[in-house]
Write a protein that holds these residues in place. Structure first.
Motif, PDB file in Angstrom:
ATOM      1  N   ASP A  14       0.810  -1.222   0.000  1.00  7.78           N
ATOM      2  CA  ASP A  14       0.000   0.000   0.000  1.00  7.78           C
ATOM      3  C   ASP A  14       0.842   1.270   0.000  1.00  7.78           C
ATOM      4  O   ASP A  14       0.385   2.318   0.416  1.00  7.78           O
ATOM      5  CB  ASP A  14      -0.951  -0.002   1.204  1.00  7.78           C
ATOM      6  N   GLY A  52      -1.629  -2.551  -3.481  1.00  6.32           N
ATOM      7  CA  GLY A  52      -2.561  -2.491  -2.362  1.00  6.32           C
ATOM      8  C   GLY A  52      -2.205  -3.515  -1.299  1.00  6.32           C
ATOM      9  O   GLY A  52      -1.590  -4.542  -1.581  1.00  6.32           O
ATOM     10  N   ARG A  60      -6.998  -8.166  -1.846  1.00  5.29           N
ATOM     11  CA  ARG A  60      -6.345  -6.864  -2.050  1.00  5.29           C
ATOM     12  C   ARG A  60      -7.280  -5.724  -1.690  1.00  5.29           C
ATOM     13  O   ARG A  60      -8.453  -5.718  -2.059  1.00  5.29           O
ATOM     14  CB  ARG A  60      -5.957  -6.674  -3.510  1.00  5.29           C
ATOM     15  N   THR A  62      -7.836  -1.995  -2.564  1.00  3.64           N
ATOM     16  CA  THR A  62      -7.461  -1.052  -3.617  1.00  3.64           C
ATOM     17  C   THR A  62      -6.988   0.265  -3.013  1.00  3.64           C
ATOM     18  O   THR A  62      -7.668   0.830  -2.149  1.00  3.64           O
ATOM     19  CB  THR A  62      -8.664  -0.778  -4.540  1.00  3.64           C
ATOM     20  N   PRO A  63      -5.829   0.774  -3.448  1.00  5.57           N
ATOM     21  CA  PRO A  63      -5.349   2.068  -2.939  1.00  5.57           C
ATOM     22  C   PRO A  63      -6.330   3.192  -3.278  1.00  5.57           C
ATOM     23  O   PRO A  63      -7.046   3.128  -4.272  1.00  5.57           O
ATOM     24  CB  PRO A  63      -4.016   2.268  -3.665  1.00  5.57           C
ATOM     25  N   SER A  64      -6.348   4.222  -2.455  1.00  8.51           N
ATOM     26  CA  SER A  64      -7.297   5.326  -2.633  1.00  8.51           C
ATOM     27  C   SER A  64      -6.810   6.390  -3.611  1.00  8.51           C
ATOM     28  O   SER A  64      -7.559   7.299  -3.938  1.00  8.51           O
ATOM     29  CB  SER A  64      -7.608   5.959  -1.283  1.00  8.51           C
ATOM     30  N   ASP A  93      -0.584   4.284   2.022  1.00 11.01           N
ATOM     31  CA  ASP A  93      -1.842   4.846   1.522  1.00 11.01           C
ATOM     32  C   ASP A  93      -2.628   5.538   2.635  1.00 11.01           C
ATOM     33  O   ASP A  93      -3.156   6.628   2.431  1.00 11.01           O
ATOM     34  CB  ASP A  93      -2.676   3.730   0.877  1.00 11.01           C
TER      35      ASP A  93
END
Length: 102
Positions: A14, A52, A60, A62-64, A93
């Motif tokens: 992340d 992520g 996983r 998901t990154p923002s 993240d």
């Protein structure tokens, strides 16, 4: 071994690779701003994002943020990465404070 190109650096999990946006030292009308008023600028551009982190079930998250996003980062923290004369930072993240929508 020193990195020669930032494109060779791929964040893991992340982590988010950002470069601080350098503040303008001069206004649009040509007035030079004192260094004390422009030294701490917390806007950055996202250059690369890891795939992520994994949740407790192994899925996983998901990154923002995504590459190209403008973000607000903390004044302190992150891991500095120097490539040549340029300095970049790696943040997790969840350490990114906000995404700047323009």
């Amino acid at each position: 071994m020193a990195l020669r190109n930032i494109k060779n650096l791929a964040p893991l999990l992340d982590r988010v690779l950002v470069q601080r946006i350098k503040p303008e030292a001069k206004t649009a009308s040509g007035i030079f701003l004192p260094e004390s008023s422009v030294k701490d600028f917390n806007e950055a551009k996202v250059l690369a994002v890891g795939p992520g982190a994994l949740d407790k079930d192994g899925k996983r998250i998901t990154p923002s943020v995504a590459p190209g996003d403008k973000v607000l980062i903390p004044q302190f923290g992150g891991s500095p990465v120097k490539v040549g004369e340029e300095e970049y930072h790696l943040f997790r993240d969840h350490e990114i404070l906000a995404k700047i929508n323009e």
